[in-house]
Structures are given as structure tokens and as C-alpha cells.
Design an enzyme around this catalytic site. Structure first.
Site, PDB file in Angstrom:
ATOM      1  N   ILE A   1      -5.067 -19.455  -4.524  1.00  0.00           N
ATOM      2  CA  ILE A   1      -4.407 -18.891  -3.338  1.00  0.00           C
ATOM      3  C   ILE A   1      -5.058 -17.519  -3.160  1.00  0.00           C
ATOM      4  O   ILE A   1      -5.235 -16.779  -4.131  1.00  0.00           O
ATOM      5  CB  ILE A   1      -2.878 -18.782  -3.535  1.00  0.00           C
ATOM      6  CG1 ILE A   1      -2.189 -18.106  -2.345  1.00  0.00           C
ATOM      7  CG2 ILE A   1      -2.497 -18.089  -4.815  1.00  0.00           C
ATOM      8  CD1 ILE A   1      -0.641 -18.109  -2.437  1.00  0.00           C
ATOM      9  N   SER A   2      -5.463 -17.179  -1.927  1.00  0.00           N
ATOM     10  CA  SER A   2      -6.206 -15.937  -1.704  1.00  0.00           C
ATOM     11  C   SER A   2      -5.325 -14.716  -1.950  1.00  0.00           C
ATOM     12  O   SER A   2      -4.100 -14.769  -1.863  1.00  0.00           O
ATOM     13  CB  SER A   2      -6.754 -15.889  -0.280  1.00  0.00           C
ATOM     14  OG  SER A   2      -7.561 -17.006  -0.024  1.00  0.00           O
TER      15      SER A   2
END
Ligand code: SAH
Length: 244
Positions: free
Chosen positions: A92-93
Site C-alpha cells: 500500500i503506497s
């Protein structure tokens, strides 16, 4: 009297923070995340051209429960400003990058948006807070399924999620007002330029795999011509291709 009212007001405010935290234990970490995002936005303003992010984007980040998108057991790290593993070698960024990329799209409430790289679905949820319809494609089938179920369970009914190779875009739903790619591409996929409306924006990290990528904003003008601006050095997991 004035002082008493002020004191009373302060007590009420303190009380409401306590109540908010009792209802949502992640309210305080989420606020801290927003402060970090604001600070990093100021620090990178000469590269990005933006010293602050829009209030709409900040409100969306304040609303989406990021802890519901990370693997169970990792919730306490959900609001740290770093990427987290979500399985299948993907991440997940980092919140700041999500915030910046979202802001760079300058979304309007009526927009139709395409995202490539659904991952856990967090970025899609943020986009769904800001646009009318969101279409998102994920190449890893189990991630696509999990994200679709998670987004539906959280009530994001304006998101359509499917598995597939996003390099080809989603021609059946084109054109889009805005397109975001959340995996590092070697080059800009031509289909994504084609599927962008005149006046639309594409935000995409481009460059060699794992290092040396540059976040680009590509704008298509009314005549269909594109202009590209480099925004920031970034590092994303690679945009892979299926074998078709
Ligand atoms: N936006 C995501 C970040 C995911 S990381 C989030 O909010 O969690 C990038 C994702 O892109 C990975 O899940 C990876 O599997 C996916 N991906 C890589 N190549 C792809 C492709 N060609 N088409 C669609 N998804 C792709």
C-alpha cells in the site's frame, strides 16, 4: 463571564476529542498523518509546484479508514507515513504519495476516474470520496477480489473493481476525466493516453524498475495534444504485464 465561557468552550472541545477518540481509536493517528502530509507537501513545494494540498483531498484522507485496508495485525502502523506490505509482494503506497498523486489530478465531484493497480483498494477509496465514479484494475487476482470485497463492505458503491492488465486501460468505460497509475511503468502506456478525455490528467510513475522513477503529470488539451511535467523522484513496485 467571558473567561468562564472560554474555559467551558475549551473543556467542551477537550471533551469532544476524548469522545471522538473513544469512538475511533485511529482519529489521533489519522490527524498526525495529515500533519505529516502537510509538512512534506511544504518541503517538496519547489519540485511539485504545490505548497498545500486542496481541502477536499485532505478531507478525503481524513475520512477513509486506512487501518481497514492493511493486513490484520498491522493496523497500528496504518497511519505511519510509509508503505506497508499487503501480500503477493505488493505494498500500500505511502500516505504522502497517495495525497500528492490525488491532488495532482484536480478531481471534480462529477469526474469519472480510472486507477491502475488497485492493491488493497485504499487509493481507490480516496478517489471515490472525490469523484463520481472510480474504475480500478489489479493484475494479481486475489488482491483484486479482496479489494473489491473490502470496498463494497465499506460502502464504496461508486467503485468498480476488476482483475486484469491495466496497461490496456478499461476501453469499455473510456474516456476518463483522470487516470492514476500506482505501479512504476517503463513507459507511458499508449492506451491510457487514448482513454483520457481532452482536458484530462494522467498521473504515473515512469522509469526503470525499482529505482529512478519519476512521477509524471500528463495533460491532454482540448485538441488532444499532451504536455508532460516531471513532479518528483519516486519508487513504486513495477507495472507488470500479463502474457497475452
Ligand atoms: N493503489 C494501491 C497501491 C498498490 S501497489 C493501494 O492503494 O493499495 C501497485 C499495485 O499495482 C500492485 O497491487 C500490483 O499488483 C499492481 N499492478 C502491477 N502491474 C499491474 C498491471 N499491469 N495492471 C494492474 N495492476 C498492476
Amino acid at each position: 463571564m467571558h473567561r468562564i465561557i472560554t474555559l467551558f468552550g475549551a473543556l467542551l472541545a477537550a471533551g469532544s476529542i476524548v469522545i471522538a477518540e473513544a469512538q475511533d481509536p485511529y482519529a489521533a493517528p489519522r490527524k498526525a498523518m495529515l500533519e505529516t502530509i502537510a509538512a512534506l507537501t511544504r518541503e517538496t513545494r519547489f519540485e511539485t509546484g504545490r505548497a498545500t494540498l486542496s481541502e477536499r483531498v485532505m478531507a478525503a484522507l481524513d475520512k477513509v479508514p486506512r487501518h481497514r485496508f492493511v493486513p490484520s495485525g498491522e493496523e497500528r502502523y496504518a497511519y505511519d507515513n510509509r508503505p506497508l506490505p499487503i501480500g503477493h509482494g505488493q505494498t500500500i503506497s505511502q500516505p504522502f504519495i497517495v495525497a500528492l498523486m490525488t491532488d495532482l489530478l484536480d478531481l471534480k465531484a462529477g469526474d469519472k476516474v480510472l486507477e491502475i493497480g488497485t492493491g488493497c483498494g485504499y487509493q481507490a477509496a480516496v478517489l471515490a470520496e472525490l469523484a463520481r465514479e472510480v474504475y480500478t484494475i489489479e493484475i494479481v487476482v486475489p488482491l483484486a477480489k479482496e479489494a473489491a470485497a473490502r470496498l463494497a463492505a465499506l460502502g464504496y458503491h461508486n467503485v468498480s473493481a476488476r482483475s486484469g492488465d491495466g496497461y490496456r486501460g478499461w476501453p469499455e468505460q473510456a474516456p476518463f476525466d483522470a487516470i492514476m497509475v500506482t505501479a512504476g511503468a517503463r513507459e507511458v502506456p499508449p492506451a491510457l493516453i487514448q482513454q483520457l478525455k481532452p482536458g484530462g490528467k494522467l498521473v504515473i510513475p515512469v522509469g526503470p524498475q525499482w529505482s529512478g522513477q519519476e512521477l509524471l503529470v500528463i495533460e491532454k488539451d482540448a485538441s488532444g495534444k499532451t504536455a508532460t511535467r516531471k513532479v518528483l523522484a519516486v519508487r513504486f513496485v513495477p507495472l507488470t504485464r500479463d502474457r497475452q
